[in-house]
Design a protein around this motif. Structure first.
Motif, PDB file in Angstrom:
ATOM      1  N   ASP A 123       0.778  -1.176  -0.488  1.00 12.21           N
ATOM      2  CA  ASP A 123      -0.343  -0.165  -0.540  1.00 12.21           C
ATOM      3  C   ASP A 123       1.018   1.446  -0.017  1.00 12.21           C
ATOM      4  O   ASP A 123       0.349   2.307  -0.817  1.00 12.21           O
ATOM      5  CB  ASP A 123      -0.964  -0.230   0.723  1.00 12.21           C
ATOM      6  N   ILE A 124       1.987   1.568   0.765  1.00 15.53           N
ATOM      7  CA  ILE A 124       2.742   2.226   1.133  1.00 15.53           C
ATOM      8  C   ILE A 124       3.806   3.335  -0.222  1.00 15.53           C
ATOM      9  O   ILE A 124       4.177   4.176  -0.602  1.00 15.53           O
ATOM     10  CB  ILE A 124       3.566   1.966   2.381  1.00 15.53           C
ATOM     11  N   SER A 125       3.924   1.228  -0.961  1.00 15.18           N
ATOM     12  CA  SER A 125       4.957   1.815  -1.991  1.00 15.18           C
ATOM     13  C   SER A 125       4.266   3.230  -3.217  1.00 15.18           C
ATOM     14  O   SER A 125       5.721   3.458  -3.767  1.00 15.18           O
ATOM     15  CB  SER A 125       5.301   0.889  -2.731  1.00 15.18           C
ATOM     16  N   ARG A 126       3.104   3.153  -3.332  1.00 19.69           N
ATOM     17  CA  ARG A 126       3.039   4.186  -4.064  1.00 19.69           C
ATOM     18  C   ARG A 126       3.300   5.282  -4.077  1.00 19.69           C
ATOM     19  O   ARG A 126       3.469   6.538  -4.644  1.00 19.69           O
ATOM     20  CB  ARG A 126       1.061   4.015  -4.570  1.00 19.69           C
ATOM     21  N   PHE A 127       3.161   5.717  -1.981  1.00 22.93           N
ATOM     22  CA  PHE A 127       3.157   7.215  -1.839  1.00 22.93           C
ATOM     23  C   PHE A 127       4.383   7.395  -1.653  1.00 22.93           C
ATOM     24  O   PHE A 127       4.948   8.390  -0.870  1.00 22.93           O
ATOM     25  CB  PHE A 127       2.775   6.691  -0.117  1.00 22.93           C
ATOM     26  N   VAL A 128       5.633   7.196  -1.581  1.00 24.86           N
ATOM     27  CA  VAL A 128       7.384   6.302  -1.716  1.00 24.86           C
ATOM     28  C   VAL A 128       7.363   7.198  -2.125  1.00 24.86           C
ATOM     29  O   VAL A 128       7.148   7.622  -3.950  1.00 24.86           O
ATOM     30  CB  VAL A 128       8.261   5.143  -1.606  1.00 24.86           C
ATOM     31  N   GLY A 129       8.610   8.644  -1.517  1.00 30.90           N
ATOM     32  CA  GLY A 129       9.237   9.577  -2.100  1.00 30.90           C
ATOM     33  C   GLY A 129       9.322  10.972  -1.598  1.00 30.90           C
ATOM     34  O   GLY A 129       8.956  10.827  -0.187  1.00 30.90           O
ATOM     35  N   GLU A 130      10.236  12.073  -1.823  1.00 32.55           N
ATOM     36  CA  GLU A 130       9.988  13.430  -1.800  1.00 32.55           C
ATOM     37  C   GLU A 130       8.826  14.182  -2.177  1.00 32.55           C
ATOM     38  O   GLU A 130       9.144  14.265  -3.215  1.00 32.55           O
ATOM     39  CB  GLU A 130      11.757  13.445  -1.345  1.00 32.55           C
ATOM     40  N   TYR A 131       8.113  15.121  -1.351  1.00 32.30           N
ATOM     41  CA  TYR A 131       7.291  15.910  -1.845  1.00 32.30           C
ATOM     42  C   TYR A 131       7.471  17.374  -1.450  1.00 32.30           C
ATOM     43  O   TYR A 131       7.707  17.215  -0.034  1.00 32.30           O
ATOM     44  CB  TYR A 131       6.049  15.971  -1.528  1.00 32.30           C
TER      45      TYR A 131
END
Length: 168
Positions: free
Chosen positions: A15-23
């Motif tokens: 689930d979280i893999s889609r959100f991983v990143g810097e914004y």
């Protein structure tokens, strides 16, 4: 039972893999005195061995040119409920992570993933029994996240922020 825990952990990572990143982005925020104050905002979302971590920073510029940043970082682990994650904010004497105690003035924090939205909730209980609820909705949109923040004190809305955070 062990298989269920492993599957639950794998579901969190999926689930979280889609959100991983810097914004990052900015917003105009109304202060308690009614003035508009520009604020830079950023969030970093990353996977951990059994869940995920969210770190967010809000930076304001003072009238004298100084910049003041506030940062928070919380690790979340599966709670046993589908899509709901407990904050792992401190370790007990046995080395296991546990929630903080709102009756001791500490925030009670949890998160959930519903569709394209990662939500972090925080509950604060004041010494006199008043409470404040904060909710950070971070929704996946083209190019980044749409952040919707709201705060309520004793059920009365006190602050709302809406802004786009671009994926870096």
């Amino acid at each position: 039972m062990a298989a269920a825990v492993v599957m639950s952990g794998q579901a969190a990572l999926a689930d979280i893999s889609r959100f991983v990143g810097e914004y990052s982005g900015s917003a105009d925020v109304e202060t308690r005195s009614g003035e508009i104050s520009p604020r830079d905002m950023s969030v970093v979302i990353g996977e951990t061995s059994d869940g995920y971590r969210v770190k967010w920073t809000s930076t304001t510029q003072k009238s004298d040119g100084r910049r003041k940043a506030k940062s928070y970082e919380i690790e979340f682990q599966p709670s046993g409920r589908d899509g709901v994650y407990a904050a792992a904010m401190k370790r007990n004497v046995f080395g296991h992570t546990e929630q903080l105690d709102p009756m001791k003035g500490e925030p009670y924090v949890w998160s959930r993933i519903t569709g394209d939205t990662l939500t972090v909730f925080s509950l604060f209980v004041a010494p006199n029994g008043d409470y404040e609820m904060q909710q950070y909705d971070r929704t996946l949109v083209d190019g980044g996240l749409q952040l919707e923040f709201n705060s309520h004190r004793n059920g009365i809305p006190t602050r709302f922020i809406s802004t786009f955070l671009a994926r870096q």
